[in-house]
Scaffold this motif. Sequence first.
Motif, short mmCIF file in Angstrom:
data_model
loop_
_atom_site.label_atom_id
_atom_site.label_comp_id
_atom_site.label_asym_id
_atom_site.label_seq_id
_atom_site.Cartn_x
_atom_site.Cartn_y
_atom_site.Cartn_z
N THR A 77 4.32 19.54 -24.28
CA THR A 77 3.88 20.72 -23.54
C THR A 77 2.37 20.59 -23.34
O THR A 77 1.75 19.67 -23.87
CB THR A 77 4.18 22.00 -24.34
N TYR A 78 1.80 21.52 -22.61
CA TYR A 78 0.34 21.49 -22.42
C TYR A 78 -0.37 21.55 -23.78
O TYR A 78 -1.33 20.81 -24.01
CB TYR A 78 -0.10 22.66 -21.54
N GLU A 79 0.12 22.41 -24.67
CA GLU A 79 -0.52 22.56 -25.98
C GLU A 79 -0.41 21.28 -26.80
O GLU A 79 -1.38 20.87 -27.46
CB GLU A 79 0.13 23.72 -26.74
N SER A 80 0.75 20.62 -26.79
CA SER A 80 0.90 19.40 -27.59
C SER A 80 0.07 18.25 -27.02
O SER A 80 -0.42 17.40 -27.76
CB SER A 80 2.38 18.99 -27.68
N ILE A 81 -0.12 18.24 -25.70
CA ILE A 81 -0.98 17.22 -25.09
C ILE A 81 -2.43 17.44 -25.52
O ILE A 81 -3.16 16.48 -25.79
CB ILE A 81 -0.85 17.23 -23.55
N GLU A 82 -2.85 18.71 -25.59
CA GLU A 82 -4.20 19.01 -26.08
C GLU A 82 -4.39 18.51 -27.51
O GLU A 82 -5.45 17.99 -27.85
CB GLU A 82 -4.46 20.51 -26.01
N ARG A 83 -3.36 18.67 -28.34
CA ARG A 83 -3.46 18.20 -29.72
C ARG A 83 -3.55 16.67 -29.77
O ARG A 83 -4.30 16.11 -30.57
CB ARG A 83 -2.25 18.69 -30.54
N LYS A 84 -2.78 15.99 -28.92
CA LYS A 84 -2.76 14.53 -28.94
C LYS A 84 -4.04 13.93 -28.36
O LYS A 84 -4.57 12.95 -28.89
CB LYS A 84 -1.57 14.02 -28.12
N ALA A 85 -4.49 14.49 -27.26
CA ALA A 85 -5.64 13.90 -26.55
C ALA A 85 -6.96 14.55 -26.89
O ALA A 85 -8.02 13.95 -26.65
CB ALA A 85 -5.40 13.99 -25.04
N GLY A 86 -6.91 15.75 -27.44
CA GLY A 86 -8.14 16.51 -27.69
C GLY A 86 -8.44 17.40 -26.50
O GLY A 86 -8.33 16.98 -25.35
N LYS A 87 -8.82 18.63 -26.77
CA LYS A 87 -9.04 19.61 -25.70
C LYS A 87 -10.06 19.14 -24.67
O LYS A 87 -9.94 19.42 -23.48
CB LYS A 87 -9.47 20.96 -26.28
N ALA A 88 -11.06 18.40 -25.13
CA ALA A 88 -12.11 17.94 -24.22
C ALA A 88 -11.58 16.93 -23.19
O ALA A 88 -12.20 16.72 -22.15
CB ALA A 88 -13.24 17.30 -25.01
N ASN A 89 -10.42 16.32 -23.48
CA ASN A 89 -9.86 15.30 -22.59
C ASN A 89 -8.71 15.81 -21.73
O ASN A 89 -8.02 15.03 -21.08
CB ASN A 89 -9.36 14.11 -23.42
N VAL A 90 -8.50 17.13 -21.73
CA VAL A 90 -7.38 17.72 -20.98
C VAL A 90 -7.92 18.88 -20.14
O VAL A 90 -8.69 19.71 -20.62
CB VAL A 90 -6.28 18.24 -21.93
N GLY A 91 -7.50 18.94 -18.87
CA GLY A 91 -7.93 20.04 -18.01
C GLY A 91 -6.98 20.22 -16.84
O GLY A 91 -6.15 19.35 -16.55
N LEU A 92 -7.11 21.35 -16.16
CA LEU A 92 -6.25 21.65 -15.01
C LEU A 92 -6.97 21.35 -13.70
O LEU A 92 -8.16 21.63 -13.56
CB LEU A 92 -5.82 23.12 -15.04
N ASP A 93 -6.23 20.78 -12.75
CA ASP A 93 -6.74 20.49 -11.41
C ASP A 93 -5.84 21.17 -10.39
O ASP A 93 -4.62 21.25 -10.58
CB ASP A 93 -6.75 18.98 -11.14
N SER A 94 -6.43 21.63 -9.30
CA SER A 94 -5.63 22.22 -8.22
C SER A 94 -4.78 21.15 -7.56
O SER A 94 -5.18 19.99 -7.45
CB SER A 94 -6.54 22.86 -7.17
N VAL A 95 -3.59 21.53 -7.14
CA VAL A 95 -2.72 20.62 -6.38
C VAL A 95 -2.89 20.93 -4.90
O VAL A 95 -2.55 22.03 -4.44
CB VAL A 95 -1.24 20.78 -6.80
#
Length: 242
Positions: A77-95
């Motif tokens: 999920t978005y939350e588990s990806i943040e835990r794996k990659a670190g919050k600084a390495n995860v963000g949202l982009d417009s499609v």
Amino acid sequence: MKKIKLGLAGLALCFMACQSNQKQQETADTMVLDTTITQEVEVPPPPVAGSDTGLKPNPNTILVSCDGVGKITFDDTYESIERKAGKANVGLDSVIVNGVFQQTFATKVWKGTAGELTINWQENKPPYQTIQNIIIDKPGATYVLQNGIKLGSPLSLFNKLNGKPVMLIGFAGKNAGTLMSFDGGNLMAQIPCVRGVFALPLMKSHPKEVDAVLTPNLVQSDHTAFKIYDPTLVKIIVNSKR
């Protein structure tokens, strides 16, 4: 009597020397064995740039599969990806499609690095819990499939691995060069979840044979035009099996 004693003494010395040599040899063998073990345990493999993205130094390791890409899996999920990659390495982009915002967002992981991934969600608003697909399209990306396919792989490699031509959209229109089907070939059984986008090399002019593939219609990868220009893979799309 003295001769016998001397003989026995000599035998004793010889026996002791043999035992000493044997012990020395055993010690030497043990030292070699211990050194070998120590080297295997303590000497790490060469470092890999961006290794925090889940990449490994062995190019034959399965980094892209129908289960996910690197350490990111389709169960995330978005939350588990943040835990794996670190919050600084995860963000949202417009499609954005053809200049129009699609009322949803994609997730960028490790943006701007060789490990960059784009994750599209089935949900169009938070919480993002179901991955729709994972896209690899960053030039220089180091992800690779078990069979060696990666960004930059030529269309001819797909023909070879598939055992027959694949079907793709011609090189015109918004979906130009999109791989649509393995047409029942080997890759359908190996990587049914994977699709991609190919690009022709940049050219100021081209032979007339290439005109036939400058179309939004489906073309086969054994077309004569591709013997002149071998398109390369510029985007890998891994679709969820769910």
